[in-house]
Design a protein around this motif. Sequence first.
Motif, PDB file in Angstrom:
ATOM      1  N   GLY A 148       0.869  -1.067  -0.262  1.00 11.84           N
ATOM      2  CA  GLY A 148      -0.045   0.046   0.027  1.00 11.84           C
ATOM      3  C   GLY A 148       0.677   1.184  -0.025  1.00 11.84           C
ATOM      4  N   ILE A 149       2.233   1.169   0.213  1.00 13.79           N
ATOM      5  CA  ILE A 149       2.864   2.295   0.355  1.00 13.79           C
ATOM      6  C   ILE A 149       3.627   2.282  -1.060  1.00 13.79           C
ATOM      7  N   ILE A 150       3.985   1.235  -1.580  1.00  8.84           N
ATOM      8  CA  ILE A 150       4.955   1.193  -2.807  1.00  8.84           C
ATOM      9  C   ILE A 150       3.891   0.800  -3.800  1.00  8.84           C
ATOM     10  N   GLY A 151       3.896   1.238  -5.060  1.00  4.99           N
ATOM     11  CA  GLY A 151       3.195   0.790  -6.097  1.00  4.99           C
ATOM     12  C   GLY A 151       3.775  -0.025  -7.170  1.00  4.99           C
ATOM     13  N   ILE A 152       5.068   0.078  -7.359  1.00 11.38           N
ATOM     14  CA  ILE A 152       5.727  -0.448  -8.442  1.00 11.38           C
ATOM     15  C   ILE A 152       7.151  -0.871  -7.822  1.00 11.38           C
ATOM     16  N   TYR A 153       7.495  -2.335  -7.932  1.00  9.44           N
ATOM     17  CA  TYR A 153       8.614  -2.874  -7.512  1.00  9.44           C
ATOM     18  C   TYR A 153       9.578  -2.895  -8.633  1.00  9.44           C
ATOM     19  N   LEU A 154      11.068  -2.324  -8.528  1.00  9.47           N
ATOM     20  CA  LEU A 154      12.018  -2.642  -9.734  1.00  9.47           C
ATOM     21  C   LEU A 154      13.128  -3.280  -8.975  1.00  9.47           C
ATOM     22  N   PRO A 155      12.904  -4.632  -8.984  1.00 11.94           N
ATOM     23  CA  PRO A 155      13.996  -5.391  -8.339  1.00 11.94           C
ATOM     24  C   PRO A 155      15.160  -5.795  -9.318  1.00 11.94           C
ATOM     25  N   ASP A 156      16.521  -5.763  -8.919  1.00 15.14           N
ATOM     26  CA  ASP A 156      17.489  -6.290  -9.783  1.00 15.14           C
ATOM     27  C   ASP A 156      17.950  -7.558  -9.363  1.00 15.14           C
ATOM     28  N   PHE A 157      17.271  -8.705 -10.328  1.00  7.77           N
ATOM     29  CA  PHE A 157      17.299  -9.953  -9.847  1.00  7.77           C
ATOM     30  C   PHE A 157      18.896 -10.453 -10.530  1.00  7.77           C
ATOM     31  N   LYS A 158      19.809 -10.713 -10.045  1.00  3.41           N
ATOM     32  CA  LYS A 158      21.126 -11.097 -10.348  1.00  3.41           C
ATOM     33  C   LYS A 158      21.645 -12.434 -10.835  1.00  3.41           C
ATOM     34  N   TYR A 159      21.204 -13.373 -10.003  1.00  6.89           N
ATOM     35  CA  TYR A 159      21.432 -14.658 -10.391  1.00  6.89           C
ATOM     36  C   TYR A 159      20.367 -15.795 -10.095  1.00  6.89           C
ATOM     37  N   ARG A 160      20.370 -16.533 -11.025  1.00  5.03           N
ATOM     38  CA  ARG A 160      19.262 -17.654 -10.783  1.00  5.03           C
ATOM     39  C   ARG A 160      20.056 -18.808 -10.355  1.00  5.03           C
ATOM     40  N   SER A 161      21.496 -18.983 -10.583  1.00  4.18           N
ATOM     41  CA  SER A 161      22.351 -19.919  -9.994  1.00  4.18           C
ATOM     42  C   SER A 161      22.833 -19.732  -8.759  1.00  4.18           C
ATOM     43  N   ASP A 162      22.821 -20.663  -7.810  1.00  6.49           N
ATOM     44  CA  ASP A 162      23.335 -20.418  -6.506  1.00  6.49           C
ATOM     45  C   ASP A 162      25.027 -20.511  -6.635  1.00  6.49           C
ATOM     46  N   ALA A 163      25.383 -21.113  -7.668  1.00  2.00           N
ATOM     47  CA  ALA A 163      27.055 -21.230  -7.887  1.00  2.00           C
ATOM     48  C   ALA A 163      27.504 -20.052  -8.200  1.00  2.00           C
ATOM     49  N   LEU A 164      26.888 -19.250  -9.290  1.00  2.00           N
ATOM     50  CA  LEU A 164      27.141 -17.720  -9.522  1.00  2.00           C
ATOM     51  C   LEU A 164      27.053 -16.878  -8.492  1.00  2.00           C
ATOM     52  N   ALA A 165      25.934 -17.011  -7.651  1.00  2.00           N
ATOM     53  CA  ALA A 165      25.547 -16.022  -6.502  1.00  2.00           C
ATOM     54  C   ALA A 165      26.963 -16.175  -5.662  1.00  2.00           C
ATOM     55  N   VAL A 166      27.102 -17.426  -5.251  1.00  2.00           N
ATOM     56  CA  VAL A 166      28.438 -17.756  -4.574  1.00  2.00           C
ATOM     57  C   VAL A 166      29.750 -16.957  -5.043  1.00  2.00           C
ATOM     58  N   ARG A 167      29.948 -17.540  -6.126  1.00  2.00           N
ATOM     59  CA  ARG A 167      31.219 -16.977  -6.995  1.00  2.00           C
ATOM     60  C   ARG A 167      31.469 -15.446  -7.221  1.00  2.00           C
ATOM     61  N   TYR A 168      30.306 -14.988  -7.577  1.00  2.00           N
ATOM     62  CA  TYR A 168      30.667 -13.374  -7.875  1.00  2.00           C
ATOM     63  C   TYR A 168      29.998 -12.638  -6.784  1.00  2.00           C
TER      64      TYR A 168
END
Length: 168
Positions: A119-139
Motif C-alpha cells: 500500500g506504500i509502494i506501487g511498483i517494484y523494480l528489483p535487480d534479480f542478479k543470479y538464478r544460479s546459486d553457484a554464480l551467486a556464491v562465486r561473484y
Amino acid sequence: LGERQLFQALFAPSLRVGLRGLVKLSHPVRRIVELRDYVLQPRGGDVGEVVLELRERLADVMLRLQERGAHNINFVTPTHFVPHLLLAVPLARERGLTIPTLYNCSGYEKPETLRLLEGIIGIYLPDFKYRSDALAVRYSASPGYAEKALAALREMVRQTGSPRYGED
C-alpha cells in the motif's frame, strides 16, 4: 522480446515512460539524505526529532518532484530507509501526492520487510542478479541468493499483481 520490453513485462506493471523523481537515499541515516536536486541534512536533536524532520522534508521533496512534472517517485536502494518511507509516503499522499512510488532495489529483500510496504509502494523494480546459486556464491558470496530473491519477487507480485499496460 527486447530487453526493455522484458523489463517492463516483468517488473513495471504500470510504469510510464517520462520524467522520474529519483530519490537516492544515502547512509548514514542521521547525517544526510540525498534526493535528486536536494540534500537534506537534519539539524540535530535526538533520533526521534531527526526521523520526524526527515519525514516532513522527504514528503515535501516528493511533492516538489511531482509539481516539477515527475511521473513517479523512484526510491533507489531504499531498504535501510523503510521506516522513513512508511512515515513519509502516507504523509505526502495526505498532502496531495498522486504519482506512483517505485522501490528500486537489489531484489535480495526480506519478504517480511516488503509486506510492511504494501500500500506504500506501487511498483517494484528489483535487480534479480543470479538464478544460479553457484554464480551467486562465486561473484557475490551470497549462498541461497536465488531462493531468497525469488521469495522477495513472489511477495512483490502478490502486492502489485500481474503487469498492466496502458496506451503510453
